[in-house]
Motif scaffolding. Structure first.
Motif, PDB file in Angstrom:
ATOM      1  N   THR A   1       0.821  -1.219   0.000  1.00 16.48           N
ATOM      2  CA  THR A   1       0.000   0.000   0.000  1.00 16.48           C
ATOM      3  C   THR A   1       0.850   1.263   0.000  1.00 16.48           C
ATOM      4  O   THR A   1       0.398   2.304  -0.477  1.00 16.48           O
ATOM      5  N   LYS A   2       2.079   1.168   0.508  1.00 20.63           N
ATOM      6  CA  LYS A   2       2.936   2.353   0.509  1.00 20.63           C
ATOM      7  C   LYS A   2       3.376   2.705  -0.904  1.00 20.63           C
ATOM      8  O   LYS A   2       3.437   3.882  -1.275  1.00 20.63           O
ATOM      9  N   ALA A   3       3.676   1.689  -1.681  1.00 23.42           N
ATOM     10  CA  ALA A   3       4.040   1.906  -3.081  1.00 23.42           C
ATOM     11  C   ALA A   3       2.817   1.994  -3.972  1.00 23.42           C
ATOM     12  O   ALA A   3       2.942   2.284  -5.168  1.00 23.42           O
ATOM     13  N   ARG A   4       1.636   1.738  -3.419  1.00 28.40           N
ATOM     14  CA  ARG A   4       0.385   1.712  -4.201  1.00 28.40           C
ATOM     15  C   ARG A   4       0.533   0.756  -5.376  1.00 28.40           C
ATOM     16  O   ARG A   4       0.255   1.098  -6.546  1.00 28.40           O
ATOM     17  N   LEU A   5       0.966  -0.461  -5.045  1.00 26.07           N
ATOM     18  CA  LEU A   5       1.294  -1.445  -6.074  1.00 26.07           C
ATOM     19  C   LEU A   5       0.835  -2.823  -5.625  1.00 26.07           C
ATOM     20  O   LEU A   5       1.052  -3.226  -4.483  1.00 26.07           O
ATOM     21  N   SER A   6       0.213  -3.530  -6.541  1.00 25.35           N
ATOM     22  CA  SER A   6      -0.082  -4.934  -6.335  1.00 25.35           C
ATOM     23  C   SER A   6       0.497  -5.726  -7.492  1.00 25.35           C
ATOM     24  O   SER A   6       0.573  -5.225  -8.621  1.00 25.35           O
ATOM     25  N   THR A   7       0.909  -6.937  -7.200  1.00 22.81           N
ATOM     26  CA  THR A   7       1.432  -7.804  -8.251  1.00 22.81           C
ATOM     27  C   THR A   7       0.656  -9.111  -8.250  1.00 22.81           C
ATOM     28  O   THR A   7       0.186  -9.583  -7.208  1.00 22.81           O
ATOM     29  N   LEU A   8       0.518  -9.661  -9.444  1.00 22.47           N
ATOM     30  CA  LEU A   8      -0.060 -10.989  -9.615  1.00 22.47           C
ATOM     31  C   LEU A   8       1.001 -11.820 -10.312  1.00 22.47           C
ATOM     32  O   LEU A   8       1.333 -11.574 -11.481  1.00 22.47           O
TER      33      LEU A   8
END
Lengths: 112, 111
Positions: free
Chosen positions: A67-74
């Motif tokens: 959430t700090k980087a505002r990033l999710s990975t799949l």
């Protein structure tokens, strides 16, 4: 306005290979969702990530949230043909509001 | 249990006509959403209902689009004076907690 960006938008990979799909979003949110859509079908929920550092795995798919980087990975491990589909990430606009915005989707094709 | 249902599954109409699309959410789900998906594209948010609160209409593309939700359950999306660019799949979803459950969609074709 919340923006959700996925990349790549198109992904062609061979069976057995690994790859990662990225989902960036523009405002604070601590809820992120991944969906799968097969051609001509509706969306199927894959993962719900509810906190920073959340990691969930199901079969060859693993999703994570920063959430700090505002990033999710799949992450896709040892891809198989059955994983061919379009994958969408979605983010809540307001915490706990269930009002979501979707990325444009990543169309994955896994070739033998 | 029954999932989200939508009707009709397919609708072909002539430009300028009005259409109504129906969504039956999962029983007990307080939140209901409408999205539009054009061919090969992502989901475009249209409108969101949550309980008895005023709906979030920020995604409706024009005043030809409207939606209502009666009794906190069934919802109808109405498109007036349809245009060819309205052709798309219209998806409805409902949720109670963290996950949205999608209906099969209505494929609208405006000739």
């Amino acid at each position: 306005e919340l923006k959700v960006e996925q990349n790549p938008l198109f992904l062609s990979m061979q069976e057995g290979k690994n790859y990662t799909i990225y989902c960036n979003y523009s405002t604070t949110s601590d809820r992120l969702y991944w969906y799968r859509q097969d051609p001509g079908k509706s969306l199927e929920s894959l993962f719900v990530l509810l906190s920073n550092g959340a990691v969930k795995q199901e079969g060859r798919l693993m999703a994570s949230l920063d959430t700090k980087a505002r990033l999710s990975t799949l992450h896709i491990t040892a891809a198989v043909h059955d994983l061919s589909a379009t994958y969408f990430c979605a983010v809540d606009t307001v915490q706990g509001d269930n009002d979501m915005r979707f990325g444009a989707g990543t169309r994955l094709t896994v070739k033998p | 249990g029954a999932g989200v249902s939508q009707s009709p599954s397919n609708k072909v109409t002539e430009k300028g006509k009005d259409v109504e699309l129906r969504c039956d959410p999962i029983s007990g789900h307080t939140a209901l959403y409408w999205y539009r998906q054009s061919l090969g594209q992502g989901l475009e948010f249209l409108i969101y209902f949550q309980g008895n609160s005023a709906p979030d209409k920020s995604g409706l593309p024009s005043d030809r689009f409207s939606a209502e939700r009666t009794g906190g359950s069934v919802s109808t999306l109405t498109i007036q004076r349809t245009q060819q660019e309205d052709s798309a799949v219209y998806l409805c979803a409902s949720s109670s907690l963290d996950t949205q459950y999608f209906g099969p969609g209505t494929r609208l074709t405006v000739l």
